[in-house]
Motif scaffolding. Structure first.
Motif: not given
Length: 331
Positions: A161, A163-165, A168, A170, A227
């Protein structure tokens, strides 16, 4: 392909294992190996041996894999170096741990059998110490290594996983096919990909996802989601030579999602794996991909012709390479 070992396999079994370069790495296999040995082995298959399958490549018998008290396998010499054990081993190990009551897995290899050591490491096994086994083929006690795979490690190697701004990234799951199908099968996306069709058949999408599952090593694709959980594309890494792919839903184009997803993906992969060099390409009529390659740090290395299942004819492509230093220079 895995299938049950049957009496009709006896001749192929003898031909494959009656080779000292194969039998020397096994504990209970004699050399020479005779038709009566094969018949006895096939007729002895039962619950005490665990689950056991023949390994086929096309119509050719390649070897055997089993799982029970230990994971065991062997391949005919002609099948070495082709990734078969990694492929079928993943399937067998996944099926084993799919049973919530299944115990941790054991395996072993002789010290000099570096091919088997490497295959077990790729499946997630870790070395827990030395041991000595008697090899019937060698008529000697041979030093080996004990290997172990816990359920926790197996599960951890199926998770990835990022995560960026805004995104996601996955693991892909079987149920993702409905969201991935209209993206990869879009008439503006499929001709830019090697293996997609437009429309993209359900069975093809499901098979693509099955091959793309994360197993703790290069050779996987991640879903790119916003997100709020909406899938907008995918990005992956695998093959020989090691190469990359990505796709973004055309309805989400122009927002920088590809650059954000691919950049974060390679930052994570260079940190996690010893990648060396990654190659990539895009069709010349895909200028958006050219811009992403440049923003990520890919270095152009030439041109050529490429194929897509969604194109009738080969088309010109531009080729690139990416290393950790090239990526770092763009960050």
């Amino acid at each position: 392909m895995l299938r049950p070992l049957v009496a009709g396999d006896a001749d192929a079994l003898v031909e494959a294992i009656n080779d000292f370069e194969v039998s020397r790495w096994l504990t209970h296999v004699p050399y020479p190996y005779t038709p009566s040995d094969a018949d006895e082995f096939i007729h002895a298959i039962g619950p005490q041996m665990g689950a056991l399958w023949a390994i086929d490549h096309g119509d050719t018998f390649c070897g055997v894999i089993s799982i029970g008290k230990e994971l065991g396998y062997w391949l005919a010499k002609s099948a070495w170096g082709k990734g078969f054990i990694t492929e079928v081993g993943d399937a067998v190990v996944d099926a084993w741990f799919g049973n919530p009551d299944a115990a941790d897995l054991k395996s072993s290899h002789f010290v000099e059998n570096t091919r088997s050591a490497h295959a077990l490491q790729k499946l997630g096994f870790v070395d827990i110490g030395g041991h000595v086994h008697h090899s019937i083929a060698q008529n000697a006690d041979v030093p080996g290594r004990k290997m172990h795979l816990t359920r926790d490690r197996w599960q951890d190697r199926r998770r990835f996983r990022i995560e960026t701004d805004r995104l996601i990234l996955r693991e892909l799951h079987p149920e993702d096919w409905r969201d991935l199908q209209p993206i990869g099968g879009h008439p503006r996306v499929a001709p830019m990909m090697m293996s997609c069709l437009s429309p993209w058949p359900e069975a093809d999408v499901k098979a693509w996802i099955a091959r793309a599952r994360f197993r703790g090593r290069p050779g996987f694709t991640l879903a790119a989601c916003t997100r709020d959980g909406k899938m907008i594309g995918a990005v992956g890494l695998g093959g020989k030579p090691l190469s990359t792919l990505w796709m973004i839903d055309p309805r989400e184009s122009g927002q920088g999602y590809a650059t954000e997803a691919v950049g974060a993906f390679f930052d994570a992969c260079f940190a996690l794996f010893d990648l060396g060099e990654v190659v990539s390409d895009h069709f010349v009529d895909n200028p958006a991909s050219a811009r992403v390659h440049e923003k990520i740090g890919f270095e152009r290395i030439g041109g050529g012709m490429g194929r897509s299942r969604a194109r009738l004819e080969p088309a010109p492509i531009t080729r690139y390479r990416l290393t950790r230093s090239l990526r770092d220079a763009k960050k």
